[in-house]
Design a protein around this motif. Sequence first.
Motif, short mmCIF file in Angstrom:
data_model
loop_
_atom_site.label_atom_id
_atom_site.label_comp_id
_atom_site.label_asym_id
_atom_site.label_seq_id
_atom_site.Cartn_x
_atom_site.Cartn_y
_atom_site.Cartn_z
N ALA A 140 0.85 -1.20 0.00
CA ALA A 140 0.00 0.00 0.00
C ALA A 140 0.88 1.24 0.00
CB ALA A 140 -0.92 -0.01 1.23
N ILE A 141 0.97 1.90 -1.15
CA ILE A 141 1.79 3.11 -1.29
C ILE A 141 0.88 4.32 -1.07
CG2 ILE A 141 3.28 4.44 -2.83
CD1 ILE A 141 3.88 1.86 -4.34
N SER A 142 1.18 5.12 -0.07
CA SER A 142 0.33 6.28 0.24
C SER A 142 1.17 7.55 0.21
CB SER A 142 -0.34 6.10 1.61
OG SER A 142 0.64 6.03 2.63
N GLY A 143 0.48 8.68 0.13
CA GLY A 143 1.15 9.97 0.12
C GLY A 143 0.28 11.02 -0.52
N MET A 144 0.70 12.26 -0.43
CA MET A 144 -0.07 13.37 -0.96
C MET A 144 -0.11 13.34 -2.49
SD MET A 144 2.68 16.46 -0.53
CE MET A 144 1.79 17.53 -1.63
N GLY A 145 -1.02 14.10 -3.06
CA GLY A 145 -1.12 14.19 -4.51
C GLY A 145 0.13 14.77 -5.12
N GLY A 146 0.57 14.18 -6.24
CA GLY A 146 1.73 14.69 -6.97
C GLY A 146 3.06 14.22 -6.42
N ILE A 147 3.03 13.36 -5.40
CA ILE A 147 4.30 12.97 -4.77
C ILE A 147 4.98 11.82 -5.48
CG2 ILE A 147 3.51 11.22 -3.11
CD1 ILE A 147 5.16 12.86 -0.99
N GLY A 148 4.29 11.22 -6.46
CA GLY A 148 4.93 10.19 -7.27
C GLY A 148 4.52 8.77 -6.93
N LYS A 149 3.34 8.60 -6.32
CA LYS A 149 2.89 7.25 -5.95
C LYS A 149 2.73 6.37 -7.19
CE LYS A 149 -0.83 8.84 -4.01
NZ LYS A 149 -0.57 10.28 -4.25
N ALA A 173 24.62 25.94 -13.13
CA ALA A 173 23.88 26.97 -12.37
C ALA A 173 23.46 26.42 -11.01
CB ALA A 173 22.67 27.43 -13.17
N PRO A 174 24.40 26.15 -10.12
CA PRO A 174 24.07 25.49 -8.86
C PRO A 174 23.10 26.28 -7.99
CG PRO A 174 26.34 26.29 -8.85
CD PRO A 174 25.86 26.43 -10.24
N GLN A 175 23.27 27.61 -7.92
CA GLN A 175 22.37 28.39 -7.06
C GLN A 175 20.95 28.41 -7.62
OE1 GLN A 175 24.27 32.25 -6.66
NE2 GLN A 175 25.41 31.58 -4.84
N ALA A 176 20.84 28.53 -8.93
CA ALA A 176 19.52 28.50 -9.55
C ALA A 176 18.84 27.15 -9.33
CB ALA A 176 19.63 28.80 -11.05
N VAL A 177 19.60 26.09 -9.42
CA VAL A 177 19.06 24.76 -9.20
C VAL A 177 18.54 24.63 -7.78
CG1 VAL A 177 19.67 22.32 -9.00
CG2 VAL A 177 20.38 23.62 -11.01
N GLU A 178 19.30 25.15 -6.81
CA GLU A 178 18.85 25.07 -5.41
C GLU A 178 17.55 25.85 -5.23
OE1 GLU A 178 20.15 23.10 -3.14
OE2 GLU A 178 21.48 22.45 -4.75
N GLU A 179 17.43 26.98 -5.90
CA GLU A 179 16.23 27.78 -5.77
C GLU A 179 15.03 27.06 -6.41
OE1 GLU A 179 14.70 32.39 -6.49
OE2 GLU A 179 16.74 31.79 -7.04
N ILE A 180 15.26 26.44 -7.57
CA ILE A 180 14.20 25.67 -8.23
C ILE A 180 13.75 24.52 -7.33
CG2 ILE A 180 13.73 24.09 -10.15
CD1 ILE A 180 15.54 25.93 -11.88
N ILE A 181 14.70 23.82 -6.75
CA ILE A 181 14.37 22.69 -5.88
C ILE A 181 13.54 23.17 -4.69
CG2 ILE A 181 15.38 21.03 -4.25
CD1 ILE A 181 17.68 20.69 -6.28
N ALA A 182 13.94 24.31 -4.10
CA ALA A 182 13.20 24.83 -2.95
C ALA A 182 11.78 25.23 -3.35
CB ALA A 182 13.95 26.02 -2.35
N LYS A 183 11.65 25.88 -4.51
CA LYS A 183 10.33 26.34 -4.94
C LYS A 183 9.41 25.17 -5.25
CE LYS A 183 7.91 30.05 -5.62
NZ LYS A 183 7.65 30.96 -4.51
N CYS A 184 9.98 24.06 -5.76
CA CYS A 184 9.17 22.89 -6.08
C CYS A 184 8.87 22.05 -4.85
CB CYS A 184 9.87 22.02 -7.12
SG CYS A 184 9.95 22.79 -8.75
N ALA A 185 9.49 22.37 -3.73
CA ALA A 185 9.15 21.77 -2.44
C ALA A 185 9.28 20.26 -2.42
CB ALA A 185 7.73 22.17 -2.03
N GLY A 186 10.16 19.70 -3.26
CA GLY A 186 10.35 18.25 -3.25
C GLY A 186 9.22 17.47 -3.88
N LEU A 187 8.32 18.13 -4.59
CA LEU A 187 7.19 17.45 -5.20
C LEU A 187 7.56 17.04 -6.63
CD1 LEU A 187 4.26 16.80 -4.26
CD2 LEU A 187 3.52 18.72 -5.66
#
Length: 964
Positions: free
Chosen positions: A335-344, A489-503
Amino acid sequence: MEAGNHLSREAMAAHQGLPGTVRLTVLGPVRAWRDGIELDPGPPQQRAMLGLLLVRAGRSVTLGEIVDVLWGKNPPASAVNVVHRYVGMLRRLLEPALAVREEGRWLIRDSGGYRLDVGPDEVDLLSFRQLTEEARRRQVGGEPGAALKLLTEALALWRGPAATGIPAEVRAHPVFTALDREQLTGVQEAADLALCQGAADQVLGQLGETAARHPLDEPVQARLVLALAAAGRQAEALETWQAVRSRLADELGTDPGPELRAAQRQILSQQVTPAAVRTSSERAAPAPEAPHTTAPPTQLPPDLAVFAGRRADLARGLALLPEDGRSPKTVIIGAISGMGGIGKSTLAVHLAHQIAHRFPDGQLYVNLRGFDPSGSVVDAGEAVRGFVQALGVPPHRIPAGLDAQTALYRSLLADRRVLIVLDNARDAEHVRPLLPGGPGCLVVITSRDRLFGLIVAEGAHPLALDLLSADEARETLVRRLGADRVAAAPQAVEEIIAKCAGLPLALAVVAARATAHPRLPLTAIAGELRVADGSLDAFAGSDPAGDVRAVFSWSYRVLSPDAARLFRLLAVHPGPDIAVPAAAGIVGMPAEQTRRLLTELIGAHLLTESSPGRYACHDLLRAYAAELAHAHDSETERRAAAHRVFDHYLRTAHAAGRLFSPYWRATTLPAAQPGVAAEFFEDDRQALAWFNREHLVLMSVIDQTVRDGFDTHAWQLAWTLERFFDRQGHWHDLLTVQRDGLAAAVRAGHRTAQAHLHRGLARASARSGHYDDANAHVRRALRLFTELGDRSGLAHTHRSHGWILDQQGRYEEALDEAGRALDLYRASGDRAAEGSALHALGWTHALLGEHRHATVYFEQALAATDKNRNRYGAGGTLDSLGYAHHHLGDHSQAIACYEEALRLYRDIGDRYQEAGTLKRLGETYLATGDRGTTRTVWHQALAILNAADPLAAAEVRAKLRRLD
């Protein structure tokens, strides 16, 4: 298309000598010719890239996929630069005169990647697929000889395992191994056709080579054993069987499965007749009976080529199965559970592809749409019926009631090893009827609900997904964009990752935009995200990625105005997917313009092409589209969009129905909304194909019309689609749709519609064995039509009532009802419907044993039927006439009628009706003493029924045993 129009092996060789041409192969070694001269595709890695472009010939291959295939999870920092260098070298290989930066004719930059712009004349893989597709059409059309010729021609294009000559680790990628599975499928189909036609020698060479490459593949080995016996080599066949048995025991620790055991039994019981020793009385009789198990279902969606991260979660999923590779001793539930968009769903499908080989009896998949914003949830009954059909039971054989359907489903799974993926479940109760009852199966379930009920009661293994870590998010971007671009572009990548919140869904949307604009710096993309505002209210609260609306809005804002409008208004469509003509109806635009807008939405990762020409949307994005529609489009415009798409389905169903059942009375449609066009069909075959493609969508559309208050559309669709559901055996859906339609007609106050839908409900109830309900609905229909003075409606209802009485064995009453229908049809001058009533009278006389009377009615019915416009009606009447002549001893007349009915059914493409006629034709040949031809036609029927109706196949198989 005629077989001669395809390129044979020799024709291709000649074609390689034509000036100004290229020829490329991937079915065997990766090779290339220009103007008849063989070229060197370069070092192995460059050759591998050419092989990938050939596998995707005619379609765009993204940079991310190229990097993934060539280097896997550890691409070098220079991977993207190397790809660009390979592209330049391949372009100049194919077109030496090109300037350094010139694109040329064949290898084109497209959608953030590259596309090899070639067709079947240039690439052997495309030729192979064209030939096999035509072969399948010929087989469905009742031309097995032509189908076998085309398949053997297609298989002759193979010169060994696909894509040889490239690095072994690249060759092991699923994109290449999938080609070998295509060849495997083609060989099995050719073997089945050859066995049924007594032509085993035509496939023995290819079958033997394939079996040698797949020594543990039981279906292939079973066919080889049967083909050897059919070719008169029984001793070699039994030796081969024993060798396979030993290999299975030594390498897998298992015994032969049902197909191999059945093959051995047929040889030992001498059911396989060698082609070399046939007698004249066995003319054209097929040598063996093909294995009678249906092909295992393979319903898994495609795996994500750029899957990244989730190593620990994947390991936990893999750990569910026994380490020794044996079958599970109990039903295992993950049973794989999690929020919407998390990749279940992505994880479930990826895991399923990793372990699918351990489930030889197939893989079942259903998207239950438990949290779909439109509310179009797939209920357990619908899902069970879909699985039961996939396991070989035709829809009309499925019992009524969820309990009985679940019992049948679990019986079919007994002693089978099947992988079952239940995606997007609402809760534990949603999936309980879909759980197997015995050991050997693995069930993978995804849900936003934690499914505690399954964990407690069924011992499900929980796997709760968390957001991606920063490292996993970075790996995702590397897989999609390339290591060089991410590292730059390491700093830009970090900002993109933060904005996408790991989703993962948000990261995919961002990566799609970056891929579509390879020259746009990631710093610019990060800046655009920084200024995007808003939070996605629908996903706020307990979900930690509530700010992901910024990502969606950022991607949405770069759309053209028309594409943005289409995205918003797609929210009015109930799903599960949509084709171009329906999408065109939503926005009221021409189909070609709409197709371009859909392509734009795919490029923005706001839509996916779930199958060729069909489009689907993640439910989070559907919710976002609905929010946008409420914010930007008035209620009037949203309702107008829904009206247009409902108009499209109604008018297309109406057009299809007029071809599919031309004599049946259709409802009168109001004028369509501006911008709405029905699809066009040339004949009833195309009409039936459309219905089969849109079946699930139509069920959702009718449900949506009811919920949105489009009652006129609801009852008109129910009325229009009755004949499709009935003739194709979808009797459970027929009952549901007729009930919904009747309720809508009552709300709309449309008494004529109520009368017709009561009549439709009577037929649906009788199909389910509820004769009291059926007779009650008939009485209501007759009363309404009488009050309305509708003589045509009365005639149809008396005709239906006669059929219902036939089912109950009340033949004298049935004759009275059919006679009333005939009188009314004649009074109104409805010649086509008159033929239907005459046929009904004839059939009831036949059931009474009055076959001479029956032939008179059947002949009159045939004279009243236009064979060109109503092939179903003519085919049914000819079949019945053949039945009557058979029982009168007029066997030559019976055979002529049956043969003409077969021609019509094959023209339509209705394999099930064809099989029924073949069964009866065999009985007639048997009555003449021609046992050889009897065997031939019953084997032809069996070849159809093995896949279409195993219960009916068992009846034919028993007839064949008695014949021998």
